[in-house]
Enzyme design. Structure first.
Site, mmCIF file in Angstrom:
data_model
loop_
_atom_site.group_PDB
_atom_site.id
_atom_site.type_symbol
_atom_site.label_atom_id
_atom_site.label_comp_id
_atom_site.label_asym_id
_atom_site.label_seq_id
_atom_site.Cartn_x
_atom_site.Cartn_y
_atom_site.Cartn_z
ATOM 1 C CG ASP A 31 7.388 2.008 -9.687
ATOM 2 O OD1 ASP A 31 8.133 1.541 -8.839
ATOM 3 O OD2 ASP A 31 6.507 2.848 -9.430
ATOM 4 C CG PHE A 34 7.529 7.204 -14.020
ATOM 5 C CD1 PHE A 34 8.920 7.188 -14.066
ATOM 6 C CD2 PHE A 34 6.901 8.414 -13.790
ATOM 7 C CE1 PHE A 34 9.660 8.345 -13.889
ATOM 8 C CE2 PHE A 34 7.635 9.582 -13.616
ATOM 9 C CZ PHE A 34 9.015 9.544 -13.668
ATOM 10 C CG ASP A 35 10.842 2.831 -15.227
ATOM 11 O OD1 ASP A 35 11.097 3.958 -14.765
ATOM 12 O OD2 ASP A 35 11.054 1.770 -14.616
ATOM 13 C CB SER A 80 17.006 6.656 -8.532
ATOM 14 O OG SER A 80 16.090 5.627 -8.666
ATOM 15 C CG LEU A 81 19.398 1.531 -7.804
ATOM 16 C CD1 LEU A 81 18.932 0.275 -7.077
ATOM 17 C CD2 LEU A 81 20.902 1.472 -8.026
ATOM 18 C CD GLU A 111 22.287 -4.498 -1.075
ATOM 19 O OE1 GLU A 111 21.431 -3.593 -1.156
ATOM 20 O OE2 GLU A 111 23.486 -4.298 -0.853
ATOM 21 C CE LYS A 113 13.921 -0.996 -7.178
ATOM 22 N NZ LYS A 113 13.297 -0.047 -6.357
ATOM 23 C CG ASP A 115 7.506 -0.916 -3.210
ATOM 24 O OD1 ASP A 115 8.065 0.130 -3.601
ATOM 25 O OD2 ASP A 115 6.404 -1.290 -3.614
ATOM 26 N NE ARG A 134 15.307 9.426 -4.634
ATOM 27 C CZ ARG A 134 15.091 8.183 -5.011
ATOM 28 N NH1 ARG A 134 16.072 7.322 -5.008
ATOM 29 N NH2 ARG A 134 13.891 7.813 -5.363
ATOM 30 C CD GLU A 170 13.711 2.172 -0.127
ATOM 31 O OE1 GLU A 170 14.840 2.697 -0.246
ATOM 32 O OE2 GLU A 170 12.830 2.249 -0.995
ATOM 33 C CE1 TYR A 222 19.692 1.969 -0.304
ATOM 34 C CE2 TYR A 222 17.796 0.771 0.545
ATOM 35 C CZ TYR A 222 18.327 1.877 -0.096
ATOM 36 O OH TYR A 222 17.505 2.871 -0.517
ATOM 37 C CE LYS A 285 22.900 -1.640 -3.574
ATOM 38 N NZ LYS A 285 22.655 -1.295 -2.158
ATOM 39 C CE LYS A 309 10.955 -0.979 -10.524
ATOM 40 N NZ LYS A 309 9.925 -0.349 -9.743
ATOM 41 C CB CYS A 403 -26.327 10.463 -2.211
ATOM 42 S SG CYS A 403 -26.229 9.069 -1.093
ATOM 43 C CB CYS A 406 -30.361 9.752 0.409
ATOM 44 S SG CYS A 406 -28.998 10.936 0.392
ATOM 45 C CB CYS A 421 -23.929 11.824 0.754
ATOM 46 S SG CYS A 421 -25.664 12.066 1.162
ATOM 47 C CB CYS A 427 -27.747 9.688 3.751
ATOM 48 S SG CYS A 427 -26.962 8.617 2.561
#
Ligand code: IVH
Length: 677
Positions: A31, A34-35, A80-81, A111, A113, A115, A134, A170, A222, A285, A309, A403, A406, A421, A427
């Protein structure tokens, strides 16, 4: 690269990551990464608005909609947050709130969070009528049928509920349930899941709700969205939800000021490892609705809430090599061999690399400096690679083409993540894997034959399929021995077949002949035929021939048998060698039909019974059968619900102690026989 090109590149990458995260439920970056990419793009778009695309990932909450579910509009956008990662970022948030509200008179609700993934639940007149994912924030998928299988979500509300109610929260999977699911998949030779969150998200998108019901999901809510009492603040709203019988976390707390927030965060950062589910931070919040309204929203996030986070524990080490493991189905999994490094109290030497796509996405190369994390999963994984290291190899990793065991060329079927394989019958790990599955506890339960012993028998050319086990003779195997190395090569032990060992092996093999038909069916290791499916098939068809003869339509008409399982069965029985093996097992005396039992008596009716130890007159399976024929129920472990423990010789002292402590009645073999005579 020009800013225009970089904007295009970032947009493409982020769209792709969004798709992997929300649709495939298989993210390849964290995450935080990504952010970081998202922040870079936001920054560039601000500076060069002329290059910004109206469909840029920065305009999206994330997610796409699967075609297969009905798409429905959300009553209010499902947002989202924004995230913070340290104390000063959180302080900035608090300062901003103070400035916008022009007062320091406000409260927070803190609260966990969770996952998992977000869900909206709509109740009309107290009845659950709709559950929506969502999706893209405005529209989501109608997954009502699947959500109804989640035990903690009530179908009917209790108490004084309003005519229309919408709540959000969630859906997630507990760590223990996730581990169990993965163990089962491993036992069935299927690829394991990466972490609880992806598994939960993947599960809710399954088309078959009965399949969903088999995977225990949970939910915590929540947010109270539509309700008839506007005077409630956020915290009171949560309490109200509890009175309707809705699941709300007990960890939620009111905080008067920043210091209290910080205490809450630090406490949960320590305690989170003890929770039965994963949290990746806390959510803060503003409690008052009026103040929430005053603060309002940005285009994507509420200004009245923020996520903090947690830092996940990471270790930095070097990738020494990549090896490839072949499972009993032939699936080839890459494994990273690492320079040993300490992570959360254990020394990590290996990490999962899952499949070829992940290797390519990470662009991980031998010699690289890599970052390792432990999530909910038992095996740690590589989450990042130092690609800026000038000393790294310039050769990208190429996934094995042949493989490792084998040397057969690997194949990859359309739509599958794994390479296989195809040398199914020759094998070595596939052959040994199938036999190991055959003797495993939930299959034929021949516990006198551990993994090492199968290896000895196989390397002496004595077994190449399960049917060969029933041809083994005393003189053939007496005296065989081999030094077996542990997986990581750090230990070795000598396994040798002395008189007692050989006797036990043969006794165990003989006893397995009385295992019920459903276990034999499961033991064959047919793809997608797990324990439950084997039971269903056995109950329906009553015997092996019936299953072998059934066509596709007959199979899918059986309760809980879908097209995937039906196809797999048809494919399996098409192979002449498979049919031949079944006939050999039948000739050896294995159960190929359901034994319709007439009760011999009702002396044990309703009793839950545990058998333990070794018995004089019975092999264990025969004793268990006897229990059932008198109306008793076999259970595997002692609990307060156990009625009787039949104690044979060599029963472990711990078991006895537990039974005594719980007041479970203990009888000997002869006392038991008296009970039923
Ligand atoms: S409130 C408008 N509270 O985290 C506010 N979200 O990264 C909407 N999440 O989309 C969300 N625990 O899926 C909220 N206690 C909690 C949460 C929570 C987990 C998820 C949720 C949200 C995401 C944001």
């Amino acid at each position: 690269m020009s800013p225009e090109e970089r904007i295009a590149e970032l947009s493409k990458q982020l769209h792709d990551h969004n798709y992997r995260y929300y649709v495939l439920a298989q993210p390849v970056i964290s995450d935080r990464q990504f952010d970081e990419l998202l922040k870079e793009l936001e920054h560039l778009e601000e500076k060069y608005p002329q290059f910004a695309d109206p469909n840029s990932p920065t305009k999206k909450v994330g997610g796409d909609i699967t075609k297969d579910f009905r798409t429905v509009e959300h009553s209010e956008r499902m947002l989202s947050l924004s995230n913070t990662y340290n104390r000063s970022e959180l302080e900035e948030f608090d300062q901003r709130v103070q400035k916008l509200l022009e007062t320091s008179n406000y409260e927070y609700v803190a609260e966990l969070k969770i996952d998992g993934f977000a869900i909206a639940l709509i109740y009309e007149n107290g009845e659950l009528v709709q559950a929506i994912t969502r999706g893209d924030g405005s529209k989501g998928d109608d997954v009502t049928a699947n959500v109804r299988t989640i035990r903690s979500i009530p179908h009917k509300l209790k108490g004084d509920f309003p005519a229309t109610l919408e709540v959000r929260g969630e859906i997630f999977m507990h760590k223990a349930a996730f581990d169990r699911l993965n163990e089962e998949r491993e036992a069935q030779g299927e690829a394991t899941y990466a972490n609880p969150r992806n598994t939960a998200a993947g599960t809710i998108k399954l088309q078959d709700s009965s399949e969903v019901a088999k995977r225990p999901l949970d939910c915590l809510l929540y947010q109270l969205v539509r309700h008839d009492d506007d005077r409630l603040n956020h915290f009171e709203g949560l309490q109200r939800m509890k009175t309707y019988g809705l699941p709300v976390s007990e960890a939620t707390e009111l905080c008067e000021n920043f210091n209290e927030l910080w205490t809450y965060i630090e406490a949960w950062d320590k305690k989170r490892k003890d929770l039965s589910f994963e949290i990746d931070g806390v959510v803060l919040k503003i409690n008052s609705r009026a103040q929430q309204q005053e603060l309002g929203f940005t285009s994507k996030f509420p200004r009245w809430a923020i996520a903090y986070k947690f830092e996940t524990e990471r270790a930095v080490t070097t990738l020494k090599s990549i090896s490839y493991q072949v499972g009993r189905t032939g699936a080839v999994t890459p494994v990273a061999n690492l320079e040993p490094v300490l992570l959360l109290g254990t020394t990590v030497k290996r990490a999962s690399l899952h499949n070829a796509d992940i290797i390519r996405e990470l662009d991980v190369r031998v010699g690289d400096t890599v970052f390792v994390e432990k999530g909910g999963e038992i095996i740690p994984k590589i989450v990042d690679v130092d690609t800026d290291n000038p000393k790294r190899s310039s050769e990208p990793t190429r996934f094995a083409s042949h493989c490792p065991e084998c040397n057969t060329e690997l194949v990859r079927s359309e739509g599958e993540a794994a390479f296989y394989c195809p040398n199914t019958n020759h094998c070595p790990p596939q052959i040994k894997g199938r036999i190991e599955h055959f003797i495993s506890r939930k299959a034929m339960d021949i516990d006198s034959l551990g993994e090492g012993k199968i290896d000895i028998l196989w390397s002496n050319d004595l077994i190449s399929n399960p049917a060969d086990l029933y041809r083994l003779e005393y003189d053939q195997i007496l005296g065989l021995s081999k030094t077996i190395e542990s997986d990581d090569g750090s230990e070795s032990r000598v396994v040798s077949f002395k008189e007692k060992t050989v006797e036990n092996i043969l006794k165990g093999i003989e006893a397995s002949k009385s295992q019920p038909f459903e276990r034999v069916l499961y033991a064959l290791g047919i793809r997608y035929v797990g324990e439950t499916v084997a039971k269903k098939l056995a109950q329906h068809f009553k015997n092996m021939q019936g299953i072998m003869d059934a066509d596709f339509d007959t199979l899918i008409n059986v309760n809980e048998i879908g097209s995937k399982i039906a196809e797999s069965l048809i494919e399996y029985f098409k192979v002449e060698a498979h049919r031949e093996q079944i006939y050999q097992l039948e000739a050896a005396g294995l159960q190929m039909e359901v034994e319709e039992q007439e009760l011999a008596g009702n002396q044990l009716e309703g009793l839950k019974i545990v058998v333990s130890g070794v018995f004089e007159q019975f092999e264990r399976p025969a004793l268990k059968k006897l229990i059932e024929s008198y109306g008793g129920q076999n259970v595997s472990s002692i609990s307060k619900n156990t009625d009787l423990l039949i104690a044979g010789a060599n029963m472990g002292p711990a078991k006895k102690e537990k039974a005594e402590k719980l007041g479970v009645r203990i009888v000997s073999e002869s006392e038991f026989l008296e009970m039923v005579s």
